[in-house]
Motif scaffolding. Sequence first.
Motif, short mmCIF file in Angstrom:
data_model
loop_
_atom_site.label_atom_id
_atom_site.label_comp_id
_atom_site.label_asym_id
_atom_site.label_seq_id
_atom_site.Cartn_x
_atom_site.Cartn_y
_atom_site.Cartn_z
N ALA A 47 30.96 -24.15 -2.75
CA ALA A 47 31.36 -23.99 -1.35
C ALA A 47 31.90 -22.58 -1.08
CB ALA A 47 32.41 -25.04 -0.98
N SER A 49 31.06 -19.14 -0.50
CA SER A 49 29.80 -18.45 -0.16
C SER A 49 29.53 -17.26 -1.05
CB SER A 49 29.83 -17.96 1.28
OG SER A 49 29.94 -19.04 2.14
N ASN A 259 34.39 -28.58 6.35
CA ASN A 259 33.64 -27.77 7.33
C ASN A 259 32.55 -26.95 6.65
OD1 ASN A 259 35.16 -28.59 9.54
ND2 ASN A 259 36.77 -27.12 9.04
N SER A 260 32.64 -26.82 5.32
CA SER A 260 31.63 -26.03 4.60
C SER A 260 30.33 -26.79 4.42
CB SER A 260 32.11 -25.67 3.19
OG SER A 260 33.39 -25.21 3.18
N PRO A 262 27.28 -29.27 5.85
CA PRO A 262 26.69 -29.81 7.07
C PRO A 262 26.52 -31.32 7.06
CG PRO A 262 25.03 -28.65 5.76
CD PRO A 262 26.34 -28.43 5.08
N LEU A 513 20.12 -23.41 4.68
CA LEU A 513 20.28 -23.90 6.06
C LEU A 513 19.41 -23.14 7.04
CD1 LEU A 513 24.07 -24.62 6.66
CD2 LEU A 513 22.17 -26.21 6.88
N ASN A 535 20.72 -28.30 12.79
CA ASN A 535 21.72 -27.42 13.38
C ASN A 535 22.33 -28.04 14.63
OD1 ASN A 535 23.00 -24.73 13.22
ND2 ASN A 535 22.12 -24.55 15.28
N ILE A 538 24.79 -30.71 13.53
CA ILE A 538 26.05 -30.14 13.01
C ILE A 538 27.00 -29.81 14.17
CG2 ILE A 538 27.05 -28.14 11.81
CD1 ILE A 538 24.41 -27.98 10.19
N HIS A 539 26.42 -29.32 15.26
CA HIS A 539 27.28 -28.83 16.34
C HIS A 539 27.43 -29.80 17.51
CE1 HIS A 539 27.67 -24.99 14.37
NE2 HIS A 539 26.38 -24.98 14.17
N ASP B 36 30.79 -18.82 7.06
CA ASP B 36 30.25 -19.58 5.94
C ASP B 36 28.78 -19.88 6.20
OD1 ASP B 36 30.21 -21.56 7.84
OD2 ASP B 36 31.93 -22.64 7.04
N SER B 37 28.17 -20.71 5.34
CA SER B 37 26.72 -20.93 5.46
C SER B 37 26.37 -21.58 6.80
CB SER B 37 26.21 -21.77 4.30
OG SER B 37 26.92 -22.98 4.23
N ILE B 38 27.26 -22.42 7.31
CA ILE B 38 26.98 -23.10 8.58
C ILE B 38 27.08 -22.12 9.74
CG2 ILE B 38 27.78 -24.89 10.19
CD1 ILE B 38 28.49 -26.59 7.76
N PHE B 40 26.80 -19.00 9.57
CA PHE B 40 25.76 -17.98 9.41
C PHE B 40 24.48 -18.38 10.14
CE2 PHE B 40 22.09 -16.32 6.96
CZ PHE B 40 22.22 -14.99 7.30
#
Lengths: 555, 80
Positions: A47, A49, A259-260, A262, A513, A535, A538-539, B36-38, B40
């Motif tokens: 996690a 990055s 949060n790291s 998805p 991702l 995506n 996720i949001h 972070d990756s999300i 990004f």
Amino acid sequence: MQKEKPYKVKLSIMPFWSPLTPPMGIACLKSYLEQNGYSVRTKDYNAISSLFDFGGRYIALMKSYTPVDRMGNIAMVGYDVLMAHLIAYNNRDDFSLNDYHELVRQLILNNFFYEATDEAIENLCELVEQFYALLAEYLINDIKEKDFDVYGISCYSLTLGPSIFAFKFVKKYFPEVKTVMGGGIFADQFNSNSLELETFARKATYIDYFLLGEGEIILLNLLESNFKNVPRIIVSDKTVKKVCLDDIPLPDFSDFDMNSYPQLVAYSSRSCPFQCGFCSETVQWGKYRNKREEKVVFELRSLTKKYGKNIIVLTDSLLNPNIDKLADALLEVPPEERFYWDTYLRVCDMAEDMEKVKKWRKAGLYRVRLGIESGSQHVLDLMDKRITIEKIKSNLQNLADAGLKISTFWVVGFPGETKEDFHETLDLLREIKDNLYEVDPHPFYFYPSGQVDSESWEKIYGYESIYEDKYNEMLMCTYYKLNCQPCREEIYRRLELFRERCEECNIPNPYSLIDIYHADKRWKKLHKAAVPMLNDLIHSGSAIVDEYRDSIVLR
Amino acid sequence: MEMERKGIIEVLAAIFPNQTIDIGDDDSFIDKLGMDSISFVSYVIGIESKFDIEVPDEYSLPSKLDTLNKTYDLLGRERG
């Protein structure tokens, strides 16, 4: 809660293990041990990055030196080279610098079949050096308080090098700490019957215990034994009681920065009801067991609610035995709590029935991951896969018509795969391209034990080490190839042809991702009923727009 | 360059609404903003949409596109 037990446990997973979901193995062990009174902290180094990014940087660097016609599935085979390189780094001081560099050259030669330049090797070694320097910084920070007595790592083939590094590191500073290695690595090259495990254990003096198979009971027993009169290698074999899946607590992800990630992760069963020749799942997990549907639904609802996610990956080897009942149960979830789930399936009769597929989609099925393996019936029969090409095509058509993302796995170069067989695979790819969300081809790997067909292959073909003995010493284990057709070089040549066909057909193989985002855009263009893009999930929180799902009326 | 900077800052502000985007040309978004990756992926999507370009594969690692300068280079390349 019971009285706290004497040992504080720290469990980790090292790079490179994709952080698309939090690591479930150590989260399950945490919750189980804490239920039994132990204090457990978990850490996922993937996690971070800046650490995980090194994997992509290594592949990008290797790609820059690799001739276009030798790329193959570099996104995946490149990690095989990286994995071995990361292991060798830990032992480089026992060998000359020239030997270390020569090993890296051999790794590239035996995976990509070209001679790497000195510049390429030096730059790849420099990157590995930088990676370990950064990992050391994080490790120092995490262990300096010495708030643990037992240090465990869940290890997979891809994480072995950094795991060795971390074990050595911990043992160097805190020799009194008990170090324990578990994880999926014991399903393949280090399986319980292998000479490799014995050799590795002898060399890895900084690892006190090796736990093979289902971890809950054997790790608890080890702690309860106070480390007295227990063997160094502990196997969760038939003599060891298995946990009742209905009684174990939810995996505990509370130490992770959620949060790291998805997606969430869970499971409804362990092991697999099938026995494909190349696979080690049943060897690792033993008899197939599943949870009650109510328990699974309760867990999925609890986890999605607790962590505020709306997609969950089910890591069952195959969900076929449970999928229909699970879908029925999930249809009862109130609309405001609905979520999506992603799972492994086998090509099956059920997916021939469009009504059933629509029901799964309505119940939240998001993605299916199918082991197609080959487009040749001859090869599927050699594998004892028990599926037909016709059924593959009709399953894919129904699943794609329902908008489900279809990820597929393929084995290239299975023993006995002829050129004609392989061309049938290439033809099939072209024929069904629009029903493939993702294609992930793997070269055939052979282990002298641990795969369902290991012994019979050994008897029929015989095998030999890929690398010279001195390099095996540096790699701490021996990698083998079967003496059969297709030979190793031909397997990797076919992998390159496979990649070219996917490129020609515009079928992606997303690993990150951002790759998934591009693959999702393609899928949406191809299929009106497509599930929402990851995506967007996720949001979007609970406000997910999925018109097709809403429009499905079940008979 | 100023227009590009403004556009990039707008993309970052949408991804990190609770942070003031006070960032130098070579400051890493990872270190400075906690990308972070999300986030990004959101950044790449935001850049694609704001500047009407497609971000090529070689920029698909956070470390390849984690500063204003790296993003200027990408925009220069993609928009000729």
